[in-house]
Write an enzyme that holds these catalytic residues in place. Structure first.
Site, PDB file in Angstrom:
ATOM      1  N   GLY A  96       0.798  -1.224   0.000  1.00 45.16           N
ATOM      2  CA  GLY A  96       0.000   0.000   0.000  1.00 45.16           C
ATOM      3  C   GLY A  96       0.824   1.265   0.000  1.00 45.16           C
ATOM      4  O   GLY A  96       0.271   2.366   0.081  1.00 45.16           O
ATOM      5  N   GLY A  98       2.106   2.550  -2.423  1.00 42.01           N
ATOM      6  CA  GLY A  98       1.657   3.318  -3.591  1.00 42.01           C
ATOM      7  C   GLY A  98       0.181   3.682  -3.517  1.00 42.01           C
ATOM      8  O   GLY A  98      -0.358   4.292  -4.435  1.00 42.01           O
ATOM      9  N   GLU A 104      -5.454  -3.990  -4.943  1.00 40.72           N
ATOM     10  CA  GLU A 104      -4.452  -5.075  -4.944  1.00 40.72           C
ATOM     11  C   GLU A 104      -4.958  -6.279  -4.157  1.00 40.72           C
ATOM     12  O   GLU A 104      -4.748  -7.427  -4.561  1.00 40.72           O
ATOM     13  CB  GLU A 104      -3.132  -4.574  -4.354  1.00 40.72           C
ATOM     14  CG  GLU A 104      -2.404  -3.603  -5.267  1.00 40.72           C
ATOM     15  CD  GLU A 104      -1.189  -2.952  -4.623  1.00 40.72           C
ATOM     16  OE1 GLU A 104      -0.314  -2.519  -5.379  1.00 40.72           O
ATOM     17  OE2 GLU A 104      -1.123  -2.860  -3.385  1.00 40.72           O
ATOM     18  N   LYS A 122      13.496  -5.239   0.818  1.00 40.15           N
ATOM     19  CA  LYS A 122      12.104  -5.369   1.287  1.00 40.15           C
ATOM     20  C   LYS A 122      11.887  -6.624   2.139  1.00 40.15           C
ATOM     21  O   LYS A 122      10.802  -6.811   2.687  1.00 40.15           O
ATOM     22  CB  LYS A 122      11.153  -5.419   0.090  1.00 40.15           C
ATOM     23  CG  LYS A 122      11.249  -4.258  -0.892  1.00 40.15           C
ATOM     24  CD  LYS A 122      10.591  -3.025  -0.349  1.00 40.15           C
ATOM     25  CE  LYS A 122      10.480  -1.921  -1.382  1.00 40.15           C
ATOM     26  NZ  LYS A 122       9.432  -2.130  -2.348  1.00 40.15           N
TER      27      LYS A 122
HETATM   28  C1  5RP Z   1       1.218  -0.157  -3.990  1.00 38.14           C
HETATM   29  C2  5RP Z   1       2.005  -1.273  -3.441  1.00 38.14           C
HETATM   30  C3  5RP Z   1       3.300  -1.560  -4.097  1.00 38.14           C
HETATM   31  O1  5RP Z   1       3.280  -2.862  -4.568  1.00 38.14           O
HETATM   32  C4  5RP Z   1       4.400  -1.382  -3.097  1.00 38.14           C
HETATM   33  O2  5RP Z   1       4.305  -0.071  -2.578  1.00 38.14           O
HETATM   34  C5  5RP Z   1       5.772  -1.598  -3.720  1.00 38.14           C
HETATM   35  O3  5RP Z   1       6.068  -0.557  -4.582  1.00 38.14           O
HETATM   36  P1  5RP Z   1       7.482  -0.418  -5.298  1.00 38.14           P
HETATM   37  O4  5RP Z   1       7.620  -1.595  -6.204  1.00 38.14           O
HETATM   38  O5  5RP Z   1       7.372   0.902  -6.041  1.00 38.14           O
HETATM   39  O6  5RP Z   1       8.556  -0.377  -4.242  1.00 38.14           O
HETATM   40  O7  5RP Z   1       1.642  -1.963  -2.533  1.00 38.14           O
HETATM   41  O8  5RP Z   1       0.041   0.036  -3.258  1.00 38.14           O
END
Ligand code: 5RP
Length: 228
Positions: A96, A98, A104, A122
């Site tokens: 989340g 993003g 999702e 991560k």
């Molecule tokens: C968006 C998400 C994305 O999957 C998460 O933030 C990872 O983003 P990124 O690949 O840009 O690091 O959950 O809601």
């Protein structure tokens, strides 16, 4: 040196098979998955139908020529490829960052297989130590939800845009980013407690939803882990 996000994102795109219905996640890592899927459509004649998890991914997929289908026209997805903000050894995740957590999670819930693409930073021992937990809320309920979050041990911050305005999700909701002093001790219990709070639409805890993990490493490798 190769970008770990690019390595993971591109590698997972090889899971896509001709004729599949595919969920497309959101974020900067999945961006590379979309690019690779588009290349395969062009080079191999790969035929798929895809469901995007955000307006951002919808726009990118259209620009790249990936054929899309409305969520209402599919019952099951063969595969979804998505990113994560944190993932632990049990493949439980915080998502989340993003702002696309609700769509999702809906898409993940109808996916036979969920592949997660991340850079190695991560992968964590405990969720919520480094990344705040996003919680999507109905704007009307925000003050009530904020107090409930504090009562559950969180320090919530209303998400803002870079310009300082309140961030509004694709579903016209707001997001609280919740800090926990020592991380999240019992994610399942916290998720259940959060879902009992009126006004909370969805949480960024994705528990038991991921099946395979692609980790892009700074040394150029991609580590693939299957859920045990
Ligand atoms: C968006 C998400 C994305 O999957 C998460 O933030 C990872 O983003 P990124 O690949 O840009 O690091 O959950 O809601």
């Amino acid at each position: 040196m190769k970008n770990p996000k690019e390595l993971a994102g591109r590698a997972a795109a090889e899971l896509v098979r001709d004729g599949m219905q595919v969920g497309l996640g959101t974020g900067s890592t999945v961006h590379f998955t979309l690019v690779r899927i588009a290349e395969r459509i062009h080079d191999e004649g790969l035929r798929i139908l895809a469901v995007p998890t955000s307006e951002d991914t919808l726009r990118k997929a259209r620009e790249l020529g990936i054929p899309l289908v409305e969520l209402g026209r599919v019952e099951r997805l063969d595969l979804t490829i998505d990113g994560a903000d944190e993932i632990d050894g049990r493949f439980d995740m915080i998502k989340g960052g993003g702002g696309a957590l609700l769509r999702e999670k809906v898409v993940a819930s109808i996916s036979a297989r969920e592949a997660i693409v991340v850079g190695e930073d991560k992968v964590v021992e405990r969720l919520g130590v480094r990344f705040k937990l996003p919680v999507e809320v109905v704007p009307f309920a925000a003050p009530v939800v904020a107090r409930a979050l504090e009562a559950l041990g969180a320090r919530p911050t209303l998400r803002k845009t870079a310009a300082g305005a309140t961030f509004v999700s694709d579903n016209h909701n707001w997001i609280f980013d919740c800090a926990f002093a020592n991380g999240i001790e019992d994610a399942a219990r916290l998720d259940q407690a959060l879902k009992r709070v009126p006004g909370i639409v969805e949480t960024g805890l994705f528990l038991g939803l991921a099946h395979v993990l692609f980790i892009g490493c700074a040394d150029g490798r991609v580590e693939v882990r299957e859920k045990k």
